[in-house]
Scaffold this active site. Structure first.
Site, PDB file in Angstrom:
ATOM      1  N   ARG A 121      91.584   8.457  36.302  1.00  0.00           N
ATOM      2  CA  ARG A 121      91.148   8.852  34.943  1.00  0.00           C
ATOM      3  C   ARG A 121      89.662   8.656  34.717  1.00  0.00           C
ATOM      4  NH1 ARG A 121      95.752   6.103  33.929  1.00  0.00           N
ATOM      5  NH2 ARG A 121      97.558   7.426  33.582  1.00  0.00           N
ATOM      6  N   LYS A 143      79.543  19.715  32.535  1.00  0.00           N
ATOM      7  CA  LYS A 143      80.719  20.522  32.869  1.00  0.00           C
ATOM      8  C   LYS A 143      81.016  20.344  34.351  1.00  0.00           C
ATOM      9  CE  LYS A 143      80.215  24.505  29.841  1.00  0.00           C
ATOM     10  NZ  LYS A 143      80.183  25.977  29.924  1.00  0.00           N
ATOM     11  N   GLU A 185      67.650  31.204  35.858  1.00  0.00           N
ATOM     12  CA  GLU A 185      68.080  30.338  34.742  1.00  0.00           C
ATOM     13  C   GLU A 185      66.864  29.713  34.047  1.00  0.00           C
ATOM     14  OE1 GLU A 185      71.211  30.162  33.756  1.00  0.00           O
ATOM     15  OE2 GLU A 185      72.396  30.783  35.498  1.00  0.00           O
ATOM     16  N   LYS A 227      68.043  22.350  28.152  1.00  0.00           N
ATOM     17  CA  LYS A 227      69.508  22.353  28.277  1.00  0.00           C
ATOM     18  C   LYS A 227      70.087  21.100  27.609  1.00  0.00           C
ATOM     19  CE  LYS A 227      73.591  23.265  30.883  1.00  0.00           C
ATOM     20  NZ  LYS A 227      74.287  23.600  32.115  1.00  0.00           N
ATOM     21  N   GLU A 237      80.845  22.852  23.399  1.00  0.00           N
ATOM     22  CA  GLU A 237      80.725  24.315  23.331  1.00  0.00           C
ATOM     23  C   GLU A 237      81.451  24.940  22.151  1.00  0.00           C
ATOM     24  OE1 GLU A 237      81.143  26.021  27.155  1.00  0.00           O
ATOM     25  OE2 GLU A 237      80.189  27.893  26.527  1.00  0.00           O
ATOM     26  N   ARG A 241      75.829  25.858  21.924  1.00  0.00           N
ATOM     27  CA  ARG A 241      75.813  25.896  23.387  1.00  0.00           C
ATOM     28  C   ARG A 241      75.969  27.315  23.928  1.00  0.00           C
ATOM     29  NH1 ARG A 241      78.235  21.137  27.257  1.00  0.00           N
ATOM     30  NH2 ARG A 241      77.679  22.102  29.228  1.00  0.00           N
ATOM     31  N   ASN A 245      74.461  31.081  27.279  1.00  0.00           N
ATOM     32  CA  ASN A 245      75.137  32.199  27.905  1.00  0.00           C
ATOM     33  C   ASN A 245      74.298  33.484  27.861  1.00  0.00           C
ATOM     34  OD1 ASN A 245      77.571  32.459  29.276  1.00  0.00           O
ATOM     35  ND2 ASN A 245      78.395  33.763  27.650  1.00  0.00           N
ATOM     36  N   HIS A 248      74.485  36.311  30.419  1.00  0.00           N
ATOM     37  CA  HIS A 248      75.654  36.066  31.260  1.00  0.00           C
ATOM     38  C   HIS A 248      76.808  37.038  31.012  1.00  0.00           C
ATOM     39  CE1 HIS A 248      73.490  32.529  32.393  1.00  0.00           C
ATOM     40  NE2 HIS A 248      74.469  32.049  33.118  1.00  0.00           N
ATOM     41  N   HIS A 252      78.314  38.486  34.365  1.00  0.00           N
ATOM     42  CA  HIS A 252      79.654  38.276  34.896  1.00  0.00           C
ATOM     43  C   HIS A 252      80.298  39.608  35.298  1.00  0.00           C
ATOM     44  CE1 HIS A 252      79.743  34.196  32.623  1.00  0.00           C
ATOM     45  NE2 HIS A 252      79.264  34.053  33.843  1.00  0.00           N
ATOM     46  N   HIS A 265      74.481  34.485  41.569  1.00  0.00           N
ATOM     47  CA  HIS A 265      74.582  34.297  40.121  1.00  0.00           C
ATOM     48  C   HIS A 265      73.241  34.511  39.396  1.00  0.00           C
ATOM     49  CE1 HIS A 265      76.045  32.845  36.330  1.00  0.00           C
ATOM     50  NE2 HIS A 265      75.103  31.914  36.308  1.00  0.00           N
TER      51      HIS A 265
HETATM   52  P1  NAD Z   1      75.560  25.976  46.250  1.00  0.00           P
HETATM   53  O1  NAD Z   1      75.979  24.619  45.906  1.00  0.00           O
HETATM   54  O2  NAD Z   1      76.490  26.818  47.025  1.00  0.00           O
HETATM   55  O3  NAD Z   1      74.150  25.894  46.995  1.00  0.00           O
HETATM   56  C1  NAD Z   1      73.544  27.071  47.462  1.00  0.00           C
HETATM   57  C2  NAD Z   1      73.277  26.995  48.965  1.00  0.00           C
HETATM   58  O4  NAD Z   1      72.113  26.205  49.191  1.00  0.00           O
HETATM   59  C3  NAD Z   1      74.400  26.331  49.759  1.00  0.00           C
HETATM   60  O5  NAD Z   1      74.516  26.990  50.992  1.00  0.00           O
HETATM   61  C4  NAD Z   1      73.875  24.914  49.966  1.00  0.00           C
HETATM   62  O6  NAD Z   1      74.416  24.313  51.122  1.00  0.00           O
HETATM   63  C5  NAD Z   1      72.402  25.170  50.116  1.00  0.00           C
HETATM   64  N1  NAD Z   1      71.507  24.070  49.767  1.00  0.00           N
HETATM   65  C6  NAD Z   1      71.521  23.338  48.613  1.00  0.00           C
HETATM   66  N2  NAD Z   1      70.473  22.503  48.601  1.00  0.00           N
HETATM   67  C7  NAD Z   1      69.788  22.687  49.755  1.00  0.00           C
HETATM   68  C8  NAD Z   1      68.601  22.118  50.308  1.00  0.00           C
HETATM   69  N3  NAD Z   1      67.880  21.205  49.637  1.00  0.00           N
HETATM   70  N4  NAD Z   1      68.220  22.545  51.519  1.00  0.00           N
HETATM   71  C9  NAD Z   1      68.918  23.495  52.192  1.00  0.00           C
HETATM   72  N5  NAD Z   1      70.024  24.092  51.711  1.00  0.00           N
HETATM   73  C10 NAD Z   1      70.453  23.687  50.510  1.00  0.00           C
HETATM   74  O7  NAD Z   1      75.214  26.832  44.949  1.00  0.00           O
HETATM   75  P2  NAD Z   1      74.283  26.544  43.693  1.00  0.00           P
HETATM   76  O8  NAD Z   1      73.575  27.804  43.456  1.00  0.00           O
HETATM   77  O9  NAD Z   1      73.507  25.306  43.840  1.00  0.00           O
HETATM   78  O10 NAD Z   1      75.348  26.312  42.544  1.00  0.00           O
HETATM   79  C11 NAD Z   1      76.317  27.286  42.250  1.00  0.00           C
HETATM   80  C12 NAD Z   1      77.544  26.626  41.686  1.00  0.00           C
HETATM   81  O11 NAD Z   1      77.182  25.932  40.501  1.00  0.00           O
HETATM   82  C13 NAD Z   1      78.642  27.587  41.298  1.00  0.00           C
HETATM   83  O12 NAD Z   1      79.877  27.095  41.754  1.00  0.00           O
HETATM   84  C14 NAD Z   1      78.608  27.595  39.789  1.00  0.00           C
HETATM   85  O13 NAD Z   1      79.867  27.840  39.207  1.00  0.00           O
HETATM   86  C15 NAD Z   1      78.133  26.212  39.493  1.00  0.00           C
HETATM   87  N6  NAD Z   1      77.493  26.061  38.188  1.00  0.00           N
HETATM   88  C16 NAD Z   1      77.937  25.082  37.379  1.00  0.00           C
HETATM   89  C17 NAD Z   1      77.338  24.886  36.155  1.00  0.00           C
HETATM   90  C18 NAD Z   1      77.794  23.766  35.281  1.00  0.00           C
HETATM   91  O14 NAD Z   1      77.394  23.696  34.121  1.00  0.00           O
HETATM   92  N7  NAD Z   1      78.586  22.854  35.790  1.00  0.00           N
HETATM   93  C19 NAD Z   1      76.279  25.695  35.738  1.00  0.00           C
HETATM   94  C20 NAD Z   1      75.839  26.688  36.598  1.00  0.00           C
HETATM   95  C21 NAD Z   1      76.453  26.861  37.836  1.00  0.00           C
HETATM   96 ZN    ZN Z   2      74.308  30.745  34.800  1.00  0.00          ZN
END
Ligand code: NAD
Ligand code: ZN
Length: 360
Positions: A121, A143, A185, A227, A237, A241, A245, A248, A252, A265
């Site tokens: 938990r 999130k 972003e 943010k 949200e 918040r 979006n 977005h 999407h 993205h």
């Molecule tokens: P990711 O985690 O897949 O990273 C992108 C790529 O970069 C991966 O291949 C990773 O291994 C590589 N990488 C990361 N840091 C590195 C570094 N320093 N050196 C070399 N390679 C590196 O993707 P992302 O773009 O970081 O995040 C996308 C994810 O985030 C999605 O799942 C999305 O849904 C989520 N997200 C969540 C929120 C939230 O509020 N929680 C907001 C936006 C996105």
């Molecule tokens: Zn986004």
């Protein structure tokens, strides 16, 4: 080093941003009151580069750290991988005060955060985001989620970390395209909240693209501040918040129509932001000159402004299936100027279709 304080109700924590944060991270761990056993979740790209170094810092702070490496990529954000991590946590004897660290991009952060929110938990969670997108977006706001075969981020929670540490020197290995993704972003924060920040990005395109140290710290810290400000006014949200979006809704649809393959993205968001600016202009809310500024900055930061492989009919249908669509009304985040947005659910179909047609 810059600190951004996030205040959410009773809870608050720091986002620490800088180059080489060994001392700060070690000192934080020493003073946090964690149990000794800890888990560090990372992925198969980031782990081999930085896992050992970070483990050594945490151990110097008194923890006993097990590094768990998941395959890089979105497909690891699943209940199946989550279950493996729960099993490891139980085998390691992690208790309620055992911290879970996320070292990686948004995939690692969302997954490890989901584990931290649900294992026993809730156990302490610390984010060490290594991608630009994770630094300015996914690690801020609390999130956490995994995906379901039928949709992204459908199983999740709101769960705040104890702290976030961003060592920007780790970005030297981040692929260029991942940098542009994060920039999408970052531009968004200027458009929705801060005209001066938007102008700063316009005036520092070269430094922004090359992640020159001072510019990188500034744009990441300012993005986190914006943010955090939005989220702290609306943690769950319900209203404000939604402005995060911006861009977005169309994004999407573009991601869906291109099978989540052609555009990542941030690229889809870039196209969606031009689309939302265009709708705003068609409704007389902003001038064409504002649309031109948005489009130009996006192009200069190496992001796309048109979506190949999409049709208006398919995109139009998709926007009604978006998670953010309530009672069949699409909630558009639209511009009233650079630095100011508002939500509207009365945008006529022909205006949306015209803006989509201009983007393909
Ligand atoms: P990711 O985690 O897949 O990273 C992108 C790529 O970069 C991966 O291949 C990773 O291994 C590589 N990488 C990361 N840091 C590195 C570094 N320093 N050196 C070399 N390679 C590196 O993707 P992302 O773009 O970081 O995040 C996308 C994810 O985030 C999605 O799942 C999305 O849904 C989520 N997200 C969540 C929120 C939230 O509020 N929680 C907001 C936006 C996105
Ligand atoms: Zn986004």
């Amino acid at each position: 080093m810059r600190k951004v304080r996030v205040a959410l109700g009773e809870e608050s924590y720091d986002i620490v941003i800088g180059y080489g944060l060994e001392q700060d991270l070690r000192a934080f761990v020493q003073g946090a009151g964690f149990s000794r056993q800890a888990m560090l979740v990372t992925d198969s790209n980031v782990g081999p580069l930085y896992g050992e170094n970070v483990r050594a810092i945490l151990e110097a702070g008194g923890l006993s750290v097990t590094v768990v490496t998941i395959p890089a990529g979105e497909s690891s954000k699943s209940l199946a991988v989550a279950e493996k991590l729960y099993t490891r946590a139980i085998e390691l004897g992690l208790d309620r005060k055992s911290p879970i660290f996320a070292l990686g991009g948004g995939v690692v952060g969302d997954l490890a955060g989901f584990i931290a929110a649900t294992y026993m938990r809730g156990v302490p969670f610390v984010q060490l985001p290594t991608s630009l997108l994770a630094q300015v977006d996914s690690s801020v706001g609390g999130k956490v989620a995994v995906n379901h075969a039928l949709g992204k981020n459908l199983i999740g929670a709101f769960y705040q970390p104890k702290a976030v540490f961003m060592d920007l020197s780790m970005m030297k290995t981040l692929p260029k395209r991942e940098i542009y993704t994060g920039l999408g972003e970052i531009i968004k924060y200027g458009i929705i909240y801060d005209a001066a920040f938007f102008a700063y990005l316009e005036q520092h395109v070269q430094d922004v693209l090359s992640l020159e140290q001072e510019a990188a710290v500034h744009m990441i810290a300012r993005s986190c501040e914006i943010k955090a400000a939005v989220v702290s006014q609306d943690e769950k949200e319900r209203g404000l918040r939604r402005i995060l979006n911006f861009g977005h809704t169309m994004a999407h649809a573009i991601e869906k129509e291109t099978g989540y393959l052609r555009y990542n993205h941030g690229e889809a968001v870039a196209i969606g932001m031009v689309g939302a600016a265009d709708i705003s202009a068609r409704l007389g809310m902003i001038e064409e000159a504002d649309v031109a500024r948005v489009t130009s900055l996006i192009e200069r930061l190496h992001l796309p402004t048109v979506a190949e492989g999409c049709t208006v009919d398919a995109m139009y249908k998709d926007i009604f299936h978006d998670k953010k669509t309530i009672n069949g009304k699409v909630n558009w985040v639209l511009m009233e100027g650079i630095g100011k947005v508002t939500c509207r659910n009365d945008v006529p179909e022909d205006v949306v279709r015209a803006a989509m047609a201009a983007r393909i």
